[in-house]
Design a protein around this motif. Structure first.
Motif, PDB file in Angstrom:
ATOM      1  N   TYR A  99       0.863  -1.056  -0.025  1.00  0.00           N
ATOM      2  CA  TYR A  99      -0.050  -0.011  -0.072  1.00  0.00           C
ATOM      3  C   TYR A  99       0.907   1.180  -0.183  1.00  0.00           C
ATOM      4  O   TYR A  99       0.604   2.182  -0.789  1.00  0.00           O
ATOM      5  CB  TYR A  99      -1.022  -0.108   1.240  1.00  0.00           C
ATOM      6  CG  TYR A  99      -1.703   1.291   1.290  1.00  0.00           C
ATOM      7  CD1 TYR A  99      -2.600   1.794   0.729  1.00  0.00           C
ATOM      8  CD2 TYR A  99      -0.981   2.472   2.100  1.00  0.00           C
ATOM      9  CE1 TYR A  99      -3.235   2.819   0.849  1.00  0.00           C
ATOM     10  CE2 TYR A  99      -1.792   3.613   2.327  1.00  0.00           C
ATOM     11  CZ  TYR A  99      -2.994   3.977   1.465  1.00  0.00           C
ATOM     12  OH  TYR A  99      -3.254   5.018   1.609  1.00  0.00           O
ATOM     13  N   LEU A 100       1.873   1.401   0.907  1.00  0.00           N
ATOM     14  CA  LEU A 100       2.622   2.414   1.002  1.00  0.00           C
ATOM     15  C   LEU A 100       3.490   2.820  -0.327  1.00  0.00           C
ATOM     16  O   LEU A 100       3.517   4.063  -0.792  1.00  0.00           O
ATOM     17  CB  LEU A 100       3.702   2.381   2.217  1.00  0.00           C
ATOM     18  CG  LEU A 100       2.925   2.515   3.669  1.00  0.00           C
ATOM     19  CD1 LEU A 100       3.800   2.095   4.717  1.00  0.00           C
ATOM     20  CD2 LEU A 100       2.441   4.071   3.860  1.00  0.00           C
ATOM     21  N   VAL A 101       4.010   1.798  -0.812  1.00  0.00           N
ATOM     22  CA  VAL A 101       4.703   2.007  -2.144  1.00  0.00           C
ATOM     23  C   VAL A 101       3.745   2.339  -3.487  1.00  0.00           C
ATOM     24  O   VAL A 101       4.019   3.581  -3.856  1.00  0.00           O
ATOM     25  CB  VAL A 101       5.329   0.690  -2.722  1.00  0.00           C
ATOM     26  CG1 VAL A 101       5.955   0.690  -3.999  1.00  0.00           C
ATOM     27  CG2 VAL A 101       6.547   0.295  -1.614  1.00  0.00           C
ATOM     28  N   ARG A 102       2.568   1.886  -3.437  1.00  0.00           N
ATOM     29  CA  ARG A 102       1.631   2.386  -4.536  1.00  0.00           C
ATOM     30  C   ARG A 102       1.212   3.845  -3.971  1.00  0.00           C
ATOM     31  O   ARG A 102       0.862   4.711  -5.038  1.00  0.00           O
ATOM     32  CB  ARG A 102       0.437   1.297  -4.338  1.00  0.00           C
ATOM     33  CG  ARG A 102      -0.499   1.611  -5.682  1.00  0.00           C
ATOM     34  CD  ARG A 102       0.076   1.329  -6.808  1.00  0.00           C
ATOM     35  NE  ARG A 102      -0.588   1.567  -8.096  1.00  0.00           N
ATOM     36  CZ  ARG A 102      -1.015   0.768  -8.828  1.00  0.00           C
ATOM     37  NH1 ARG A 102      -0.941  -0.684  -8.351  1.00  0.00           N
ATOM     38  NH2 ARG A 102      -1.848   1.011  -9.926  1.00  0.00           N
ATOM     39  N   SER A 103       0.912   4.093  -2.904  1.00  0.00           N
ATOM     40  CA  SER A 103       0.653   5.281  -2.236  1.00  0.00           C
ATOM     41  C   SER A 103       1.643   6.422  -2.612  1.00  0.00           C
ATOM     42  O   SER A 103       1.375   7.690  -3.098  1.00  0.00           O
ATOM     43  CB  SER A 103       0.103   5.358  -0.759  1.00  0.00           C
ATOM     44  OG  SER A 103      -0.671   6.640  -0.723  1.00  0.00           O
ATOM     45  N   MET A 104       2.842   5.882  -2.419  1.00  0.00           N
ATOM     46  CA  MET A 104       3.962   7.084  -2.679  1.00  0.00           C
ATOM     47  C   MET A 104       4.132   7.334  -4.269  1.00  0.00           C
ATOM     48  O   MET A 104       4.295   8.242  -4.532  1.00  0.00           O
ATOM     49  CB  MET A 104       5.415   6.307  -2.336  1.00  0.00           C
ATOM     50  CG  MET A 104       6.617   7.108  -1.957  1.00  0.00           C
ATOM     51  SD  MET A 104       7.928   6.217  -1.573  1.00  0.00           S
ATOM     52  CE  MET A 104       7.366   5.334  -0.271  1.00  0.00           C
ATOM     53  N   MET A 105       3.857   6.120  -5.042  1.00  0.00           N
ATOM     54  CA  MET A 105       3.881   6.336  -6.532  1.00  0.00           C
ATOM     55  C   MET A 105       2.627   7.178  -6.813  1.00  0.00           C
ATOM     56  O   MET A 105       2.841   8.043  -8.061  1.00  0.00           O
ATOM     57  CB  MET A 105       3.667   4.876  -7.260  1.00  0.00           C
ATOM     58  CG  MET A 105       5.030   4.134  -7.003  1.00  0.00           C
ATOM     59  SD  MET A 105       4.678   2.478  -7.625  1.00  0.00           S
ATOM     60  CE  MET A 105       4.358   2.634  -9.269  1.00  0.00           C
ATOM     61  N   ASP A 106       1.533   7.457  -6.216  1.00  0.00           N
ATOM     62  CA  ASP A 106       0.405   8.146  -6.452  1.00  0.00           C
ATOM     63  C   ASP A 106       0.682   9.396  -6.109  1.00  0.00           C
ATOM     64  O   ASP A 106      -0.493  10.072  -6.040  1.00  0.00           O
ATOM     65  CB  ASP A 106      -0.875   7.470  -5.968  1.00  0.00           C
ATOM     66  CG  ASP A 106      -1.312   6.441  -6.937  1.00  0.00           C
ATOM     67  OD1 ASP A 106      -0.695   5.875  -8.056  1.00  0.00           O
ATOM     68  OD2 ASP A 106      -2.143   5.264  -6.331  1.00  0.00           O
ATOM     69  N   GLY A 107       1.517   9.705  -5.364  1.00  0.00           N
ATOM     70  CA  GLY A 107       1.954  11.155  -4.786  1.00  0.00           C
ATOM     71  C   GLY A 107       1.486  11.402  -3.402  1.00  0.00           C
ATOM     72  O   GLY A 107       1.341  12.550  -3.078  1.00  0.00           O
ATOM     73  N   SER A 108       1.265  10.600  -2.600  1.00  0.00           N
ATOM     74  CA  SER A 108       1.123  10.676  -1.162  1.00  0.00           C
ATOM     75  C   SER A 108       2.195  11.316  -0.430  1.00  0.00           C
ATOM     76  O   SER A 108       3.445  10.785  -0.411  1.00  0.00           O
ATOM     77  CB  SER A 108       0.593   9.346  -0.514  1.00  0.00           C
ATOM     78  OG  SER A 108       0.772   9.582   0.977  1.00  0.00           O
ATOM     79  N   GLU A 109       1.813  12.412   0.239  1.00  0.00           N
ATOM     80  CA  GLU A 109       2.992  13.175   1.197  1.00  0.00           C
ATOM     81  C   GLU A 109       3.252  12.396   2.447  1.00  0.00           C
ATOM     82  O   GLU A 109       4.600  12.229   2.754  1.00  0.00           O
ATOM     83  CB  GLU A 109       2.399  14.482   1.395  1.00  0.00           C
ATOM     84  CG  GLU A 109       2.238  15.357   0.327  1.00  0.00           C
ATOM     85  CD  GLU A 109       1.735  16.941   0.554  1.00  0.00           C
ATOM     86  OE1 GLU A 109       1.881  17.216   1.967  1.00  0.00           O
ATOM     87  OE2 GLU A 109       1.578  17.825  -0.212  1.00  0.00           O
ATOM     88  N   THR A 110       2.219  11.651   2.849  1.00  0.00           N
ATOM     89  CA  THR A 110       2.533  10.814   4.125  1.00  0.00           C
ATOM     90  C   THR A 110       3.303   9.660   3.690  1.00  0.00           C
ATOM     91  O   THR A 110       4.406   9.275   4.400  1.00  0.00           O
ATOM     92  CB  THR A 110       1.174  10.306   4.372  1.00  0.00           C
ATOM     93  OG1 THR A 110       0.384  11.386   4.931  1.00  0.00           O
ATOM     94  CG2 THR A 110       1.211   9.484   5.639  1.00  0.00           C
ATOM     95  N   ALA A 111       3.322   9.075   2.529  1.00  0.00           N
ATOM     96  CA  ALA A 111       3.974   7.778   2.161  1.00  0.00           C
ATOM     97  C   ALA A 111       5.523   8.572   1.975  1.00  0.00           C
ATOM     98  O   ALA A 111       6.464   7.732   2.151  1.00  0.00           O
ATOM     99  CB  ALA A 111       3.444   7.138   0.922  1.00  0.00           C
ATOM    100  N   THR A 112       5.632   9.549   1.400  1.00  0.00           N
ATOM    101  CA  THR A 112       6.926   9.971   1.022  1.00  0.00           C
ATOM    102  C   THR A 112       7.691  10.427   2.145  1.00  0.00           C
ATOM    103  O   THR A 112       8.827  10.207   2.174  1.00  0.00           O
ATOM    104  CB  THR A 112       6.798  11.221  -0.017  1.00  0.00           C
ATOM    105  OG1 THR A 112       6.346  11.039  -1.166  1.00  0.00           O
ATOM    106  CG2 THR A 112       8.204  11.867  -0.384  1.00  0.00           C
ATOM    107  N   ALA A 113       7.013  11.009   3.242  1.00  0.00           N
ATOM    108  CA  ALA A 113       7.505  11.042   4.383  1.00  0.00           C
ATOM    109  C   ALA A 113       8.193  10.027   5.098  1.00  0.00           C
ATOM    110  O   ALA A 113       9.059  10.071   5.795  1.00  0.00           O
ATOM    111  CB  ALA A 113       6.542  11.978   5.214  1.00  0.00           C
ATOM    112  N   LEU A 114       7.324   8.901   5.173  1.00  0.00           N
ATOM    113  CA  LEU A 114       7.661   7.645   5.682  1.00  0.00           C
ATOM    114  C   LEU A 114       9.073   7.206   4.931  1.00  0.00           C
ATOM    115  O   LEU A 114       9.836   6.581   5.648  1.00  0.00           O
ATOM    116  CB  LEU A 114       6.686   6.584   5.549  1.00  0.00           C
ATOM    117  CG  LEU A 114       6.933   5.442   6.318  1.00  0.00           C
ATOM    118  CD1 LEU A 114       6.847   5.806   7.715  1.00  0.00           C
ATOM    119  CD2 LEU A 114       5.774   4.367   6.218  1.00  0.00           C
TER     120      LEU A 114
END
Length: 200
Positions: A99-114
């Motif tokens: 989920y976090l990798v997909r969310s990061m690829m979709d531009g999530s600031e939270t996932a990028t911060a992680l």
């Protein structure tokens, strides 16, 4: 069942279903209706608890981040080695990682911060273990990216292994492969020194 408890249980089911489907299909690929069906609730109940798909995504981001930090702390504890058993680790960690990798690829600031937090953690870890790379920040960023890349290429890796990487056995195999990558040197220190001279 108490109505408040029933609502809480439904909210958790919706969140877990969203984590699963967002991880598998991306934010755009999973509809409110799909998530409701996965959770066994109505679309209206999803909107009742979260309001919109974007708000649901934000709730999933926060939950995934919190759970991964908890699991990371557990693995760093004195008995953390026992928790590395792929059979028990896979169902807890894999959906969150995906989920976090997909969310990061979709531009999530939270996932990028992680991800950035993971880079900082690796930097500190490398200092504690006496690892002295030429560029510590670049080393930490590369290592964090390598660990995440298996989820980006999960379909291709599954084809290479001849089994689904998302299954417990496939997850264990690629985990062992990653351990070997980190444990087995592929170039000598002399070759490293030569390459570094060429880069200057």
């Amino acid at each position: 069942m108490d109505r408040r408890l029933e609502d809480l249980t439904a909210r958790a089911r919706i969140r877990d279903a969203a984590v699963k489907l967002f991880g598998e299909r991306g934010i755009e690929g999973a509809s409110i209706r799909d998530i409701a069906a996965e959770a066994g609730v109505s679309s209206g109940l999803v909107r009742h608890h979260f309001g919109s798909k974007e708000a649901l995504r934000e709730a999933c981001d926060a939950y995934a981040r919190e759970r991964m930090l908890e699991i990371s702390a557990e693995l760093a504890s004195s008995d953390g080695v026992a928790a590395l058993d792929p059979v028990t680790l896979h169902p807890r960690v894999f959906p969150l990682q995906l989920y976090l990798v997909r969310s990061m690829m979709d531009g999530s600031e939270t996932a990028t911060a992680l991800f950035l937090g993971a880079v900082e953690t690796i930097e500190e870890w490398s200092k504690g273990y006496g690892i002295d790379p030429q560029d510590r920040r670049a080393y930490a960023a590369a290592l964090a990216a390598i660990k995440l890349s298996v989820f980006v290429f999960r379909d291709q890796i599954s084809q290479a292994l001849g089994e689904d990487m998302t299954s417990p056995s496939g997850y264990a195999r690629i985990g062992q492969g990653m351990l070997d990558v980190f444990a087995i040197p592929i170039i000598t220190q002399e070759q490293v020194d030569t390459l570094r001279k060429q880069e200057k």
